[in-house]
Design a protein around this motif. Structure first.
Motif, PDB file in Angstrom:
ATOM      1  N   THR A 106      32.719  47.802  39.587  1.00  0.00           N
ATOM      2  CA  THR A 106      30.832  46.879  39.410  1.00  0.00           C
ATOM      3  C   THR A 106      31.456  45.376  38.071  1.00  0.00           C
ATOM      4  OG1 THR A 106      29.612  48.330  38.164  1.00  0.00           O
ATOM      5  CG2 THR A 106      29.311  48.128  41.296  1.00  0.00           C
ATOM      6  N   LEU A 107      30.725  44.923  37.842  1.00  0.00           N
ATOM      7  CA  LEU A 107      31.113  43.728  37.066  1.00  0.00           C
ATOM      8  C   LEU A 107      30.785  44.708  35.839  1.00  0.00           C
ATOM      9  CD1 LEU A 107      29.585  40.365  37.223  1.00  0.00           C
ATOM     10  CD2 LEU A 107      30.284  41.840  35.011  1.00  0.00           C
ATOM     11  N   THR A 108      29.511  44.932  35.405  1.00  0.00           N
ATOM     12  CA  THR A 108      29.867  45.252  34.355  1.00  0.00           C
ATOM     13  C   THR A 108      30.539  46.630  33.423  1.00  0.00           C
ATOM     14  OG1 THR A 108      27.525  44.254  34.327  1.00  0.00           O
ATOM     15  CG2 THR A 108      28.379  46.119  32.206  1.00  0.00           C
ATOM     16  N   PHE A 135      24.205  35.789  30.333  1.00  0.00           N
ATOM     17  CA  PHE A 135      23.725  36.949  30.760  1.00  0.00           C
ATOM     18  C   PHE A 135      23.113  38.001  30.428  1.00  0.00           C
ATOM     19  CE2 PHE A 135      23.111  39.796  34.795  1.00  0.00           C
ATOM     20  CZ  PHE A 135      22.502  39.466  35.650  1.00  0.00           C
ATOM     21  N   SER A 137      23.740  41.368  30.845  1.00  0.00           N
ATOM     22  CA  SER A 137      24.457  42.239  30.916  1.00  0.00           C
ATOM     23  C   SER A 137      25.568  41.997  29.482  1.00  0.00           C
ATOM     24  CB  SER A 137      24.564  42.709  31.814  1.00  0.00           C
ATOM     25  OG  SER A 137      25.473  44.024  32.127  1.00  0.00           O
ATOM     26  N   ASP A 138      25.939  41.389  29.531  1.00  0.00           N
ATOM     27  CA  ASP A 138      27.406  40.560  28.735  1.00  0.00           C
ATOM     28  C   ASP A 138      26.994  41.038  27.369  1.00  0.00           C
ATOM     29  OD1 ASP A 138      26.812  38.910  31.559  1.00  0.00           O
ATOM     30  OD2 ASP A 138      29.193  38.346  31.102  1.00  0.00           O
ATOM     31  N   TYR A 195      24.508  31.455  34.208  1.00  0.00           N
ATOM     32  CA  TYR A 195      23.760  31.767  35.734  1.00  0.00           C
ATOM     33  C   TYR A 195      22.314  31.053  35.468  1.00  0.00           C
ATOM     34  CZ  TYR A 195      20.881  34.103  32.464  1.00  0.00           C
ATOM     35  OH  TYR A 195      19.415  34.491  31.699  1.00  0.00           O
ATOM     36  N   ASP A 220      34.263  36.261  32.182  1.00  0.00           N
ATOM     37  CA  ASP A 220      32.749  36.919  33.385  1.00  0.00           C
ATOM     38  C   ASP A 220      32.880  35.332  34.240  1.00  0.00           C
ATOM     39  OD1 ASP A 220      30.965  37.384  34.798  1.00  0.00           O
ATOM     40  OD2 ASP A 220      29.526  38.350  33.332  1.00  0.00           O
ATOM     41  N   HIS A 223      29.560  34.283  38.329  1.00  0.00           N
ATOM     42  CA  HIS A 223      28.248  32.636  38.949  1.00  0.00           C
ATOM     43  C   HIS A 223      29.800  31.812  39.625  1.00  0.00           C
ATOM     44  CE1 HIS A 223      24.175  33.266  39.224  1.00  0.00           C
ATOM     45  NE2 HIS A 223      25.142  34.027  38.744  1.00  0.00           N
ATOM     46  N   TYR A 245      28.984  39.825  45.055  1.00  0.00           N
ATOM     47  CA  TYR A 245      27.503  40.220  46.165  1.00  0.00           C
ATOM     48  C   TYR A 245      26.895  38.459  46.356  1.00  0.00           C
ATOM     49  CZ  TYR A 245      25.793  41.716  41.701  1.00  0.00           C
ATOM     50  OH  TYR A 245      25.972  41.754  40.173  1.00  0.00           O
ATOM     51  N   LYS A 246      26.911  37.942  44.946  1.00  0.00           N
ATOM     52  CA  LYS A 246      26.929  36.527  44.608  1.00  0.00           C
ATOM     53  C   LYS A 246      27.165  35.451  46.054  1.00  0.00           C
ATOM     54  CE  LYS A 246      24.800  37.309  40.144  1.00  0.00           C
ATOM     55  NZ  LYS A 246      25.711  37.980  38.613  1.00  0.00           N
TER      56      LYS A 246
HETATM   57  C1  LIG Z   1      25.279  38.808  37.950  1.00  0.00           C
HETATM   58  C2  LIG Z   1      25.843  38.917  37.157  1.00  0.00           C
HETATM   59  C3  LIG Z   1      26.295  40.013  36.312  1.00  0.00           C
HETATM   60  C4  LIG Z   1      25.668  41.851  37.220  1.00  0.00           C
HETATM   61  O1  LIG Z   1      26.522  42.919  36.496  1.00  0.00           O
HETATM   62  P1  LIG Z   1      26.575  43.876  37.414  1.00  0.00           P
HETATM   63  O2  LIG Z   1      27.674  44.944  36.400  1.00  0.00           O
HETATM   64  O3  LIG Z   1      27.568  43.375  38.547  1.00  0.00           O
HETATM   65  O4  LIG Z   1      25.510  44.591  37.663  1.00  0.00           O
HETATM   66  C5  LIG Z   1      26.276  40.396  35.416  1.00  0.00           C
HETATM   67  N1  LIG Z   1      27.009  38.612  34.063  1.00  0.00           N
HETATM   68  C6  LIG Z   1      26.771  37.630  35.147  1.00  0.00           C
HETATM   69  C7  LIG Z   1      27.133  36.887  34.479  1.00  0.00           C
HETATM   70  C8  LIG Z   1      26.114  38.056  36.332  1.00  0.00           C
HETATM   71  O5  LIG Z   1      26.182  36.219  37.163  1.00  0.00           O
END
Ligand SMILES: *Cc1c(COP(=O)(O)O)cnc(C)c1O
Length: 429
Positions: A106-108, A135, A137-138, A195, A220, A223, A245-246
Motif C-alpha cells: 500500500t502507499l504509505t 497529507f 500519512s506523508d 489533497y 506522492d 491524487h 483506490y482513488k
Molecule cells: C490517500 C493518500 C494516502 C493514503 O495512504 P495509504 O497508505 O494508501 O492509506 C497517502 N498520501 C496521500 C497524499 C494520499 O492522498
C-alpha cells in the motif's frame, strides 16, 4: 480554455452528447440513496466500482478452488507472474518505462520502503523539504524516518508554506526553498496534486532543482495518477508512489504503485529492505542465501502478489487504459471548468464560498476545493441529504471531484441546481 458555458440542463446534456468518453460511465456502479442513484463526486477519495470487478474476483476464487497451490502456475493468469499484468498499464499512466514501475503493498508502506533507499541523511546533508499541509500519512512518514536516522524533525523538515493570506504555493517559492537549503538538503518530497487544495505542482521543475542542489526528489502521486498525464521517466524524479483506490477505481485499500527511475535500476548496492519477491526471479525458488535484487522497480518487492486486490486493480486499470489518460484529461478540463463556471455563477456578487483550487486549469486536476463560510457544514449536510456525495475536510472545505471516466456534465448541472436550491432557501436578503 475559452469555453462558453451555460448553466442549463439542455446545455449540460449537449456536452454529454459530444463526449467521446461517455460510454465509460455505464461501466461503473453508482451508489443509490432511497432507490435514487447518487450524484458522486468523491472519486478523489474512493473511486466507483467497475462492473468488471466482480467477475475478476470470482475468477480468482475459481482459480483457487480449481487449482489451489497450482494456481501459481496454472490458468490464464498464473499468480506467480500476476503483478506483471499491472505493470504496462501503470507505466503508461505515469509515463514510465515498464521496468521503472511495479505494483505492491500500500502507499504509505511503499513510501517508507523508498525512503529507506532514497533518504540517506548524513550529518551535513539531512534535510527534507515538503509542502506545508501535506497529507497526514506523508507527514508522519517523514517525521518517523527523520527520527529513525537520529535527527530532530523540527530541524530536519522544512515545510514550504503559502504566502500570508493565500492558500496556494508558488513554484518560485518552492524552488527558492530548495536553493536555500542547498548542501543541507537530502530529499525533496512533494505531492503531485495536494489533497486539500487540489493544486498541481510542477514535478519537472521541482525535480530539476532538487537534483541541481544534490538532493533526491520523490513524489506522492495519490491524487495525481489517473487524474493528470505524467511523464515520470522524462521529468526524472528518483521515486514516486501512488494508490489505486482513488482515480484508478481498485476498491478500498487497493494496492499501491511505485516508480523508481531507471538510473537506480541496476544498483544492487543501494540500501533497501529486501524480500523474496524482489530477489532475482530466475533463482527465487532456489531459496538460497544472499539477496540479489531484480533489475528496476521489481527489485523493491517484498512479498508474493495480493491476488484479490490486484485483480480488482487490474479491472480498473484496463478501463483507464482503454479510455486513455490524455483523452481523460481533455474531458476533465472541460468538466471541471463547467463546475467552476456554475459555482461562480451561483456566487454572483456574494461570497457564499470561495474556490481555493488554482483558477488556472493547467495548475489543477479535476478536483475543486470550495472554502465555505460559517454555513458550510450545513450546505454539506444538505447536499449529502439530497443525494450528492461530496466530501468535507476540516476546518471548512468541501471537495468536489468530477471524475472524467464516469461523471457527466449533467451530474455537474444537477449538483449546481442543489446548491442553488440551498442558497435560495438560506440566503434570502
Ligand atoms: C490517500 C493518500 C494516502 C493514503 O495512504 P495509504 O497508505 O494508501 O492509506 C497517502 N498520501 C496521500 C497524499 C494520499 O492522498
Amino acid at each position: 480554455m475559452a469555453y462558453i458555458y451555460k448553466n442549463t440542463l439542455a446545455f449540460a446534456q449537449s456536452l454529454d452528447e459530444q463526449d467521446q468518453l461517455r460510454r465509460f460511465r455505464q461501466q461503473f456502479i453508482f451508489p443509490s440513496q432511497k432507490g435514487v442513484e447518487s450524484l458522486y463526486f468523491c472519486g478523489n477519495s474512493l473511486g466507483l466500482q467497475p462492473k468488471t470487478v466482480r467477475d475478476a474476483l470470482l475468477s480468482e476464487l475459481d482459480q483457487w478452488a480449481d487449482h489451489a497451490v497450482e494456481g501459481h502456475f496454472k490458468g490464464d493468469k498464473p499468480w506467480m507472474h500476476y503483478h506483471k499484468l499491472l505493470t504496462a498499464p501503470s507505466a503508461t499512466l505515469v509515463g514510465a518505462l515498464p521496468h521503472e514501475v511495479v505494483v505492491m503493498n500500500t502507499l504509505t508502506t511503499n513510501l517508507h520502503l523508498l525512503m529507506v533507499s532514497f533518504y540517506r541523511p548524513t550529518t551535513s546533508r539531512f534535510k527534507i523539504i515538503m509542502e506545508a499541509g501535506a497529507f497526514p500519512s506523508d507527514q508522519y512518514a517523514m517525521e518517523s524516518q527523520v527520527h529513525l536516522h537520529g535527527f530532530d524533525p523540527a530541524e530536519a523538515i522544512i515545510e514550504v508554506a503559502p504566502r500570508a493570506g493565500t492558500e496556494l504555493l508558488n513554484t518560485a517559492d518552492i524552488l527558492e526553498a530548495i536553493e536555500q537549503a542547498g548542501d543541507a538538503l537530502a530529499l525533496v518530497m512533494f505531492s503531485g496534486v495536494n489533497y486539500y487544495t487540489g493544486q498541481l505542482f510542477d514535478i519537472e521543475a521541482i525535480t530539476a532543482k532538487a537534483h541541481q542542489v544534490g538532493a533526491k526528489a520523490g513524489f506522492d502521486l495519490a491524487h495525481t495518477t489517473g487524474n493528470i498525464p505524467l511523464h515520470l521517466h522524462q521529468w526524472g524524479p528518483d521515486f514516486a508512489v501512488w494508490c489505486s483506490y482513488k482515480y484508478l477505481n481498485a476498491g478500498p485499500g487497493g494496492p499501491s504503485g511505485l516508480f523508481v527511475h531507471e538510473r537506480h535500476a541496476d544498483n544492487p548496492s543501494l540500501p533497501r529492505f529486501a524480500g523474496w519477491w524482489g530477489h532475482d526471479e530466475s533463482e527465487r525458488f532456489k531459496m538460497s542465501k544472499g539477496f540479489k535484487p531484480m533489475y528496476g522497480a521489481e527489485g523493491w518487492q517484498l512479498s508474493n502478489a495480493q491476488i484479490f486486490s490486484f485483480a480488482a486493480h487490474l479491472a480498473g486499470l484496463k478501463i483507464m487504459d482503454e479510455a486513455g489518460i490524455e483523452n481523460l484529461r481533455q474531458k476533465s478540463l472541460v468538466l471541471t471548468g463547467y463546475l467552476e463556471h456554475i459555482l461562480d455563477e451561483l456566487n454572483g456578487e456574494a461570497e457564499h464560498f470561495r474556490i481555493i483550487t488554482p483558477r488556472d486549469s493547467a495548475a489543477r486536476g479535476c478536483q475543486l476545493s470550495v472554502l465555505t463560510n460559517n454555513g458550510g457544514r450545513a450546505l454539506f449536510q444538505f447536499l449529502t441529504d439530497n443525494g450528492a456525495i461530496v466530501d468535507w475536510r476540516e476546518p471548512n472545505v468541501i471537495r468536489i471531484a468530477p471524475v472524467p471516466i464516469y461523471n457527466s456534465f449533467e451530474d455537474i448541472w444537477k449538483l449546481g441546481a442543489l446548491i442553488s436550491q440551498y442558497l435560495q432557501a438560506n440566503h434570502q436578503s
